[in-house]
Design an enzyme around this catalytic site. Structure first.
Site, short mmCIF file in Angstrom:
data_model
loop_
_atom_site.label_atom_id
_atom_site.label_comp_id
_atom_site.label_asym_id
_atom_site.label_seq_id
_atom_site.Cartn_x
_atom_site.Cartn_y
_atom_site.Cartn_z
CG ASP A 1 -1.95 1.03 1.30
OD1 ASP A 1 -2.80 1.01 0.41
OD2 ASP A 1 -1.93 1.89 2.22
CD GLU B 1 -2.11 2.67 -3.59
OE1 GLU B 1 -3.18 3.23 -3.87
OE2 GLU B 1 -1.69 2.57 -2.42
C1 NOJ Z 1 -4.46 3.10 -0.68
C2 NOJ Z 1 -5.64 2.18 -0.56
O1 NOJ Z 1 -5.90 1.60 -1.81
C3 NOJ Z 1 -6.79 3.02 -0.05
O2 NOJ Z 1 -7.99 2.32 -0.08
C4 NOJ Z 1 -6.45 3.50 1.34
O3 NOJ Z 1 -7.44 4.39 1.81
C5 NOJ Z 1 -5.11 4.22 1.38
N1 NOJ Z 1 -4.08 3.56 0.61
C6 NOJ Z 1 -4.62 4.34 2.79
O4 NOJ Z 1 -4.21 3.08 3.24
#
Ligand code: NOJ
Length: 552
Positions: A204, A244
Site C-alpha cells: 500500500d 501501489e
Molecule cells: C491506498 C488504498 O488503496 C486506499 O484504499 C487506502 O485508503 C489508502 N491507501 C490508505 O491506506
C-alpha cells in the site's frame, strides 16, 4: 525466454483477482463475509482462471478506512475468522493452482494500534519514535490525499501538544520507517505472513512509505525498499511485491529498482489506466498508445500490472484538467459520481451505459495489453456500484452470486449486511454468477475465455510491444513478440465497423493469423493481411504456420 521461465517468473503471466473477504461470501450468516466463505468460493475462482488472489486488508481494525487502518499487523479480524481459517484458504487455493498475496499496509497504522496508544502518551515513551512527531506544524507540507475529508497531513495531539504526520486520514498516523525498530517490525510482519504461506504482498501507498515529504532523514529511501526486497527473497524465492505507486512512469522506474529490478517486482500502471479511459471517451486509441510508448524499459523480472479500475476511486489525477473533464463528461456526468476532484466512484458497466460491446472490448484490452491483468471482484459478471453508498465504498458491495435479495452473499437480514447490493438494474436479480455460469454468451464466460487464452499466450506478459500502422484510426492493432511467438490484438474503439489492412511483417513463408477467440485463419495477400472488426470489436491472433505448433 523458454516456456518454463513462466513458472519461475510466475507473476508475469498471472491472472490477479482482488477481493475483500468481508464482502465476498458469508459462511456463518452474520452479514459479514469470512474466510470460511472464501474457502467455499475457491473453486469458482480457479474455474474463472484466476492464478493469484490479492486479499484486501483482513487484519484487526476499527474499520474507519475499510481495514486500511490496521490495529494489529499479525492478527486476523475476528469477524472474518481465525488464523486457522486463513491457512485453510491459502492451502485450498494452492491446491487449485492459485497463489495468494495480501495487502501490506505499513505506511501507517490505526490510531488504535497499541504502538500509537503508547506513542501519544508522552514525548519520552519508548514507542514515541514509532511515529513522526513535530513540535510545530511544518509550514510547508504535501496536500492531503482526501480533500474535503481532511485539511492537513498534520494533526495536533492534545496530550503532548505535538503534531503527528498522517498522509491519509487523521486516524491513520504514519509510521516512522527511519526507526530501525519499525523496520524490524515491518520485516517481521512480512516474515510472519510468508510463513503462513502467502506468495507476496500488494504494498500500500509505497511513495508515502518512503516519505521524503515529511523531512525524515533515513538516507536513500530506496535502500529501505531494496532491504525489504532482499529480506523477502531470502525468506521466499517466489514471493513478490506488487506496489501501489501512482507516479509518472519515469519515477516508477526507480521503484522497480531501475535496470537491476531490485525493489518492487510489479507496479500498477496508473498512467496507462487513465490514458485508456481517455481513449474510451474519445473513441480513439491514441492516448493509450502514447502512454504505452512512454513506459520505461524494465528488468526482465519486473512487470506492469494492468487494471481498468480498482477498489478506490477511479483516479484521473495524471490527466490534464481538460482531459479529466472529458472523461468525467463521458463517464461520470453527475457530480455525485465524482470524488476528490479527481476520481470516479462508479463501476465499469454503468460507466459504459451497460453497452456489452464496449464492456467486452475493454476486458479484451485488459487481458491483451502488455503486462499482467488485475481484476476487481465482480468485474467478471459486470457488477455495478450502489450509488446510495457514499464515496469510495459505493463499489465495494457484496459479490452477487445469485438472484436473491442479498445476491446469495449472506443469509442474514438485509439490514445486517456489511454493505447493501445495488437496487436498480444492477441488482443481484439482474447481475449474478448463477445466471451467467452456464450461459456461453455471458460476460462471465467471456472473461473466462480471455483468461484462458491469455494464459496460453505468454507473449502478452513477456513480449515486446509494437503498435502496427494502418489506416483505420479508431482501431488499435498491437503485436507482442517474444521467443515463443507473436500475438496480435485488434481493438476497435469506435461505434462503426472497420476494415484494417497491415503488413504481416518479417515472418517465414506460409505464416498466417490464427484466430484465438474464434476459428478463422487469415492468410496474407502479398504480405498484407486484411480483416474486419465489428463496432467496438476485438480480435486476438497468433502468428503461425502449419507444422510449427503455434496454430492452436
Ligand atoms: C491506498 C488504498 O488503496 C486506499 O484504499 C487506502 O485508503 C489508502 N491507501 C490508505 O491506506
Amino acid at each position: 525466454m523458454r516456456i518454463t521461465d513462466t513458472s519461475d517468473l510466475w507473476w508475469k503471466t498471472a491472472v490477479v483477482y482482488c477481493l475483500d473477504v468481508e464482502t465476498y461470501f458469508d459462511d456463518d450468516g452474520d452479514g459479514v463475509g469470512d474466510f470460511a466463505g472464501l474457502a467455499r468460493r475457491i473453486d469458482y475462482l480457479a474455474d474463472l482462471g484466476v492464478t493469484c488472489l490479492w486479499l484486501m486488508p483482513f487484519y484487526p481494525t476499527p474499520d474507519r478506512d475499510d481495514g486500511y487502518d490496521v490495529s494489529d499487523f499479525y492478527g486476523v479480524d475476528p469477524r472474518l475468522g481465525t488464523h486457522g481459517d486463513f491457512v485453510e484458504v491459502i492451502r485450498t487455493a494452492k491446491d487449485r493452482g492459485m497463489r495468494v498475496i495480501v495487502d501490506l499496509v505499513v505506511n501507517h497504522t490505526s490510531d488504535r494500534h497499541p504502538w500509537f496508544r503508547e506513542s501519544r502518551k508522552s514525548v519520552d515513551n519508548p514507542y514515541r519514535d514509532f511515529y513522526v512527531w513535530r513540535k510545530d506544524k511544518p509550514k510547508k507540507s504535501a496536500n492531503t490525499v482526501f480533500p474535503g475529508e481532511e485539511s492537513s497531513i498534520w494533526e495536533l495531539d492534545e496530550k503532548t501538544g505535538e503534531y503527528f504526520l498522517h498522509s491519509f486520514y487523521r486516524h491513520q498516523p504514519d509510521l516512522n520507517v527511519a526507526n530501525p525498530r519499525v523496520r524490524d517490525e515491518i520485516a517481521k510482519t512480512i516474515g510472519f505472513w510468508l510463513q503462513l504461506g502467502v506468495s507476496g504482498f500488494r504494498v500500500d501507498a509505497v511513495p508515502f512509505l518512503l516519505a521524503p515529504d515529511a523531512g525524515m532523514d533515513f538516507g536513500d529511501p530506496h535502500e529501505f525498499l531494496r532491504d525489504l526486497r532482499r529480506f523477502l527473497q531470502r525468506r521466499s524465492s517466489e514471493a513478490i511485491l506488487l506496489g501501489e505507486v501512482n507516479l509518472p512512469y519515469r519515477e516508477q522506474l526507480d521503484y522497480f529498482g531501475g535496470a537491476e529490478g531490485s525493489e518492487l517486482s510489479m507496479q500498477f500502471d496508473f498512467v496507462g489506466m487513465q490514458a485508456l479511459w481517455l481513449s474510451l471517451a474519445r473513441r480513439d486509441p491514441a492516448p493509450l498508445v502514447e502512454a504505452l510508448g512512454q513506459r520505461p524499459a524494465t528488468a526482465v523480472e519486473s512487470q506492469w500490472a494492468n487494471f481498468v479500475r480498482n477498489h478506490d476511486e477511479l483516479t484521473l489525477d495524471k490527466l490534464s484538467d481538460a482531459e479529466r473533464e472529458e472523461v468525467f463528461a463521458a463517464f461520470a456526468p453527475d457530480a455525485s459520481q465524482r470524488i476528490y476532484g479527481r476520481g470516479i466512484t462508479r463501476r465499469v458497466p454503468p460507466m459504459l451505459e451497460g453497452d456489452p460491446r464496449r464492456i467486452r472490448m475493454l476486458y479484451s484490452l485488459l487481458f491483451s495489453l502488455p503486462g499482467t491483468p488485475v481484476l476487481f471482484y465482480g468485474e467478471e459478471i459486470g457488477m455495478g456500484e450502489n450509488p446510495e453508498i457514499e464515496g469510495r465504498q459505493s463499489v465495494r458491495t457484496p459479490m452477487q452470486w445469485d438472484a436473491t435479495e442479498n445476491g446469495g452473499f449472506s443469509t442474514a437480514r438485509p439490514s445486517r449486511l456489511v454493505a447493501r447490493p445495488p437496487g436498480n438494474g444492477w441488482a443481484p436479480q439482474h447481475v449474478n454468477v448463477v445466471a451467467q455460469r452456464d450461459d456461453d454468451g455471458s460476460l462471465l464466460q467471456h472473461v473466462r475465455r480471455l483468461a484462458a487464452r491469455y494464459r496460453q499466450s505468454a507473449e502478452i506478459g513477456w513480449g515486446e510491444l509494437e503498435v502496427l500502422e494502418h489506416d483505420a484510426p479508431a482501431v488499435l492493432v498491437h503485436a507482442l513478440t517474444s521467443d515463443l511467438g507473436r500475438f496480435l490484438g485488434i481493438h476497435n474503439f469506435a461505434e462503426n465497423p472497420a476494415t484494417v489492412t497491415f503488413p504481416l511483417g518479417d515472418e517465414p513463408d506460409g505464416s498466417m493469423l490464427v484466430d484465438l477467440l474464434g476459428d478463422a485463419r487469415i492468410e496474407p495477400d502479398a504480405g498484407l493481411v486484411s480483416l474486419e472488426v465489428d463496432a467496438y470489436g476485438y480480435r486476438w491472433f497468433r502468428v503461425g504456420r502449419p507444422g510449427d505448433g503455434r496454430l492452436g
